[in-house]
Design a protein around this motif. Sequence first.
Motif, PDB file in Angstrom:
ATOM      1  N   LEU A  74      22.255  13.972  18.414  1.00 62.47           N
ATOM      2  CA  LEU A  74      22.161  12.768  19.240  1.00 62.47           C
ATOM      3  C   LEU A  74      22.511  11.511  18.444  1.00 62.47           C
ATOM      4  O   LEU A  74      23.009  10.534  19.008  1.00 62.47           O
ATOM      5  CB  LEU A  74      20.756  12.651  19.826  1.00 62.47           C
ATOM      6  CG  LEU A  74      20.355  13.770  20.792  1.00 62.47           C
ATOM      7  CD1 LEU A  74      18.893  13.636  21.184  1.00 62.47           C
ATOM      8  CD2 LEU A  74      21.248  13.787  22.024  1.00 62.47           C
ATOM      9  N   TRP A  77      25.469  22.249  25.974  1.00 61.63           N
ATOM     10  CA  TRP A  77      25.609  20.786  26.010  1.00 61.63           C
ATOM     11  C   TRP A  77      25.586  20.213  24.603  1.00 61.63           C
ATOM     12  O   TRP A  77      26.437  19.389  24.238  1.00 61.63           O
ATOM     13  CB  TRP A  77      24.489  20.182  26.861  1.00 61.63           C
ATOM     14  CG  TRP A  77      24.624  18.715  27.113  1.00 61.63           C
ATOM     15  CD1 TRP A  77      25.272  18.106  28.150  1.00 61.63           C
ATOM     16  CD2 TRP A  77      24.106  17.647  26.288  1.00 61.63           C
ATOM     17  NE1 TRP A  77      25.186  16.739  28.037  1.00 61.63           N
ATOM     18  CE2 TRP A  77      24.486  16.429  26.898  1.00 61.63           C
ATOM     19  CE3 TRP A  77      23.367  17.614  25.107  1.00 61.63           C
ATOM     20  CZ2 TRP A  77      24.135  15.187  26.363  1.00 61.63           C
ATOM     21  CZ3 TRP A  77      23.027  16.374  24.562  1.00 61.63           C
ATOM     22  CH2 TRP A  77      23.409  15.190  25.196  1.00 61.63           C
ATOM     23  N   TYR A  78      24.616  20.653  23.794  1.00 57.71           N
ATOM     24  CA  TYR A  78      24.549  20.162  22.419  1.00 57.71           C
ATOM     25  C   TYR A  78      25.750  20.646  21.609  1.00 57.71           C
ATOM     26  O   TYR A  78      26.283  19.904  20.759  1.00 57.71           O
ATOM     27  CB  TYR A  78      23.241  20.600  21.755  1.00 57.71           C
ATOM     28  CG  TYR A  78      22.063  19.720  22.132  1.00 57.71           C
ATOM     29  CD1 TYR A  78      21.819  18.527  21.461  1.00 57.71           C
ATOM     30  CD2 TYR A  78      21.203  20.072  23.170  1.00 57.71           C
ATOM     31  CE1 TYR A  78      20.744  17.706  21.801  1.00 57.71           C
ATOM     32  CE2 TYR A  78      20.135  19.259  23.523  1.00 57.71           C
ATOM     33  CZ  TYR A  78      19.913  18.077  22.831  1.00 57.71           C
ATOM     34  OH  TYR A  78      18.860  17.256  23.176  1.00 57.71           O
ATOM     35  N   ARG A 111      28.657  18.520  22.479  1.00 54.59           N
ATOM     36  CA  ARG A 111      28.492  17.177  21.917  1.00 54.59           C
ATOM     37  C   ARG A 111      28.895  17.173  20.439  1.00 54.59           C
ATOM     38  O   ARG A 111      29.415  16.167  19.938  1.00 54.59           O
ATOM     39  CB  ARG A 111      27.058  16.684  22.096  1.00 54.59           C
ATOM     40  CG  ARG A 111      26.882  15.246  21.604  1.00 54.59           C
ATOM     41  CD  ARG A 111      25.500  14.692  21.885  1.00 54.59           C
ATOM     42  NE  ARG A 111      25.284  13.450  21.140  1.00 54.59           N
ATOM     43  CZ  ARG A 111      25.654  12.245  21.548  1.00 54.59           C
ATOM     44  NH1 ARG A 111      26.259  12.096  22.722  1.00 54.59           N
ATOM     45  NH2 ARG A 111      25.431  11.173  20.800  1.00 54.59           N
ATOM     46  N   ALA A 161      32.406  16.443  20.391  1.00 57.97           N
ATOM     47  CA  ALA A 161      32.640  15.009  20.621  1.00 57.97           C
ATOM     48  C   ALA A 161      32.375  14.192  19.358  1.00 57.97           C
ATOM     49  O   ALA A 161      33.120  13.256  19.041  1.00 57.97           O
ATOM     50  CB  ALA A 161      31.752  14.518  21.767  1.00 57.97           C
ATOM     51  N   GLU A 198      31.763  10.463  21.021  1.00 50.00           N
ATOM     52  CA  GLU A 198      30.505  10.813  21.686  1.00 50.00           C
ATOM     53  C   GLU A 198      30.111   9.808  22.757  1.00 50.00           C
ATOM     54  O   GLU A 198      29.390  10.147  23.699  1.00 50.00           O
ATOM     55  CB  GLU A 198      29.370  10.978  20.667  1.00 50.00           C
ATOM     56  CG  GLU A 198      28.952   9.712  19.944  1.00 50.00           C
ATOM     57  CD  GLU A 198      29.748   9.467  18.670  1.00 50.00           C
ATOM     58  OE1 GLU A 198      29.278   8.686  17.834  1.00 50.00           O
ATOM     59  OE2 GLU A 198      30.849  10.047  18.529  1.00 50.00           O
ATOM     60  N   PHE A 254      31.187  11.121  26.028  1.00 47.04           N
ATOM     61  CA  PHE A 254      30.749  12.478  26.359  1.00 47.04           C
ATOM     62  C   PHE A 254      29.842  12.435  27.585  1.00 47.04           C
ATOM     63  O   PHE A 254      28.734  11.890  27.529  1.00 47.04           O
ATOM     64  CB  PHE A 254      30.015  13.086  25.159  1.00 47.04           C
ATOM     65  CG  PHE A 254      29.521  14.494  25.404  1.00 47.04           C
ATOM     66  CD1 PHE A 254      30.405  15.550  25.468  1.00 47.04           C
ATOM     67  CD2 PHE A 254      28.168  14.743  25.574  1.00 47.04           C
ATOM     68  CE1 PHE A 254      29.950  16.838  25.675  1.00 47.04           C
ATOM     69  CE2 PHE A 254      27.701  16.024  25.786  1.00 47.04           C
ATOM     70  CZ  PHE A 254      28.601  17.088  25.841  1.00 47.04           C
ATOM     71  N   ALA A 293      29.354  21.780  30.467  1.00 49.86           N
ATOM     72  CA  ALA A 293      29.437  22.100  29.042  1.00 49.86           C
ATOM     73  C   ALA A 293      29.482  23.609  28.828  1.00 49.86           C
ATOM     74  O   ALA A 293      30.244  24.112  27.989  1.00 49.86           O
ATOM     75  CB  ALA A 293      28.247  21.492  28.304  1.00 49.86           C
TER      76      ALA A 293
END
Length: 401
Positions: A326, A358-359, A362, A365, A371, A374, A381
């Motif tokens: 994140l 999803w992670y 990312r 990205a 990101e 994203f 995803a």
Amino acid sequence: MNKIGNDAKNLLGQPLDLPCGVRLKNRLVKSAMSDSLGDGAGNPTEMQMRLYERWAEGGAALSLIGEVQTNSHYPEKPGNLVLVPDADLTALKALARRGSVNGSSIWPQLGHAGALAHAPISEPKGPSPLDVEGLRCDGMSLEDIQDLPQTYAQAASLAQKAGFGGVQIHAGHGFLFSQFLSPLFNHRADAYGGTVERRFRVINEVIDAVRQAVGPAYPIGIKINSTDKLKGGLTTDDALQIVQLLDETSVDLIDISGGTYFPGAASSSEGTSSSAPYFIDFAKQAKKITSIPIMLTGGFETRDQATRVLVDGSADAISLARAMVLNASLANMWLSDAGGDPEFPTFNAPPRGGVTAWYSMRLTALGEDREEKFVLSPAEALDAYDKRDTQRCETWRNRFS
């Protein structure tokens, strides 16, 4: 709960000296994750290099590259790196160089998926044959097992030659060495099954072979489960015995985590805290029985959580996965006076595997420095991740058939 004081916060920025003599610049580590950013032929890509460069620029003392295979026959996914003699050494050197800027270090996590090897590009093989719904594998022969120490030693030597700062041996989360340690996977009646000591034997042999290959001053870490979180699997008592056995080896850093995927097995809450972060109680017990530094992985979301674990002596380093996805500069943020914690997304009824996908997407990205753009949902995803894997499977088969 009271906030941590400034003096305590400074613990995050203290260096960590490993038994081999190497110093990590602070106590914040980017945990091993399956980034799936290899090119499908076992080699690094530009976006993977950029990803690890960003974590190094962002202040992490160490970044671990998850699921780096020692053998092309048992990968976790077709986006894994593979450390074999004909790997692209130039690309590996570039990844090692870019992942170690800003005084950071980067280590590959040396693995073998065993029974959980990706079926489209492998023939899964674990400590014992298994045939349950959703999981089938052949059992390893004695010769297969006896080949492992040299295979890992070879991969570690290549990592050292490429310029990586150390290696981590993967013995957690249900992959091969975790399978040897777990009674659910390991039903062997020979010297590699039965008691905890026998189930640990191959890992001990691998550690010795790797140490002989890389010398006394090169870091060797290991990741283990504190519990499989499955009924009939590795227990916390077993895992504490494993820590005691590791204390007699040349390992430099023990990474504590937990949880294993085993289709059809009943889950257990043993060893898991009711709230994040996880496995703290186990880490406290482990610290009492080993002089090897302990790193704790799982569920850290705030700086206060990370700092409290260091303050109370439960661990010597904190390993972060999703939090650093994140915010790639989270270490710098937590080491600054300003602080600040990542905002974790919430998803409404995501599909199975969708949050992990999803992670994972990312990460892509981040490696492309986009990101901020994203916007995929977990379902989108998962679809993108699966499509990419399918394409890379073809590349993998062409490269390693």
